[in-house]
Design a protein around this motif. Structure first.
Motif, PDB file in Angstrom:
ATOM      1  N   LYS A  10     -52.987  22.476  55.525  1.00 34.43           N
ATOM      2  CA  LYS A  10     -53.145  23.458  56.636  1.00 34.43           C
ATOM      3  C   LYS A  10     -54.863  22.602  57.696  1.00 34.43           C
ATOM      4  O   LYS A  10     -55.427  22.491  56.106  1.00 34.43           O
ATOM      5  N   VAL A  11     -55.172  22.740  58.955  1.00 28.67           N
ATOM      6  CA  VAL A  11     -55.668  21.796  58.964  1.00 28.67           C
ATOM      7  C   VAL A  11     -55.519  23.451  60.020  1.00 28.67           C
ATOM      8  O   VAL A  11     -54.763  23.078  60.990  1.00 28.67           O
ATOM      9  N   SER A  12     -57.019  22.671  61.186  1.00 24.37           N
ATOM     10  CA  SER A  12     -57.538  23.486  62.247  1.00 24.37           C
ATOM     11  C   SER A  12     -57.707  22.332  63.118  1.00 24.37           C
ATOM     12  O   SER A  12     -57.628  21.106  63.364  1.00 24.37           O
ATOM     13  N   LYS A  14     -58.451  21.978  67.162  1.00 22.57           N
ATOM     14  CA  LYS A  14     -58.999  22.868  68.085  1.00 22.57           C
ATOM     15  C   LYS A  14     -58.180  21.890  69.755  1.00 22.57           C
ATOM     16  O   LYS A  14     -58.233  21.361  69.793  1.00 22.57           O
ATOM     17  N   THR A  19     -58.064  27.493  68.697  1.00 23.31           N
ATOM     18  CA  THR A  19     -57.734  26.344  67.442  1.00 23.31           C
ATOM     19  C   THR A  19     -57.360  27.346  66.773  1.00 23.31           C
ATOM     20  O   THR A  19     -56.578  28.828  66.939  1.00 23.31           O
ATOM     21  N   TYR A  20     -55.758  26.205  65.974  1.00 16.70           N
ATOM     22  CA  TYR A  20     -54.969  26.732  65.214  1.00 16.70           C
ATOM     23  C   TYR A  20     -54.742  26.453  64.347  1.00 16.70           C
ATOM     24  O   TYR A  20     -55.238  24.792  64.213  1.00 16.70           O
ATOM     25  N   GLU A  21     -54.619  27.090  63.646  1.00 14.48           N
ATOM     26  CA  GLU A  21     -54.161  26.133  61.588  1.00 14.48           C
ATOM     27  C   GLU A  21     -52.423  26.080  61.914  1.00 14.48           C
ATOM     28  O   GLU A  21     -51.491  26.504  62.153  1.00 14.48           O
ATOM     29  N   GLU A  23     -49.623  23.624  59.778  1.00 12.99           N
ATOM     30  CA  GLU A  23     -49.094  23.624  58.187  1.00 12.99           C
ATOM     31  C   GLU A  23     -48.508  22.378  58.276  1.00 12.99           C
ATOM     32  O   GLU A  23     -47.546  21.884  58.937  1.00 12.99           O
ATOM     33  N   THR A  77     -56.582  18.843  53.446  1.00 15.06           N
ATOM     34  CA  THR A  77     -56.986  20.518  54.274  1.00 15.06           C
ATOM     35  C   THR A  77     -57.864  20.679  54.192  1.00 15.06           C
ATOM     36  O   THR A  77     -59.217  20.272  54.066  1.00 15.06           O
ATOM     37  N   GLY A  78     -58.690  21.150  55.185  1.00 13.99           N
ATOM     38  CA  GLY A  78     -59.180  22.197  55.591  1.00 13.99           C
ATOM     39  C   GLY A  78     -60.372  21.154  56.869  1.00 13.99           C
ATOM     40  O   GLY A  78     -61.826  21.515  57.597  1.00 13.99           O
ATOM     41  N   SER A  80     -61.153  19.157  60.368  1.00 16.49           N
ATOM     42  CA  SER A  80     -61.402  20.255  62.191  1.00 16.49           C
ATOM     43  C   SER A  80     -60.969  18.854  62.370  1.00 16.49           C
ATOM     44  O   SER A  80     -61.496  18.377  62.467  1.00 16.49           O
TER      45      SER A  80
END
Length: 123
Positions: A10-12, A14, A19-21, A23, A77-78, A80
């Motif tokens: 999952k990446v964030s 913006k 802001t959306y996660e 996958e 993963t992680g 932004s």
């Protein structure tokens, strides 16, 4: 797309709407990530392109990695990311916008009208 164990992350992302996660799989293309982000933040009718940047960087990931995997682009993963839409304008349109005061109080690079279209115009 099916999620494979250990391959999913999952990446964030913006955007101006939030802001959306998102996958993605490590072997998904960067353009696939943008398409998934667009499900949450659709392209406005005025936009002619999109940019995707790491939160703390100015470089558009799409300039170099549009047809590469998210892993090859250094997205993990992680992470932004920021996704921004833009409109490409001709030098004449830029001059008209300046005369109309569209950029009053904003910093606009002097070479803005000479910049080539960037990102994925079709996305």
């Amino acid at each position: 797309w099916a999620s494979a164990s250990g391959n999913s992350m999952k990446v964030s992302v913006k955007c101006t709407s939030g802001t959306y996660e998102i996958e993605v799989q490590k072997d998904d293309l960067v353009s696939d990530l943008v398409m998934r982000a667009r499900e949450n933040h659709p392209r406005p009718s005025w936009a002619t392109g999109v940019q995707l940047k790491f939160e703390d960087q100015a470089e558009d990931i799409l300039d170099r990695f549009v047809d590469r995997t998210v892993q090859e682009a250094g997205i993990f993963t992680g992470c932004s990311l920021r996704m921004e839409y833009y409109k490409h304008v001709s030098p004449e349109e830029m001059t008209q916008m300046r005369r109309a005061g569209a950029f009053k109080g904003q910093l606009v690079p002097k070479d803005a009208e000479a910049r080539p279209m960037r990102g994925i115009a079709g996305l």
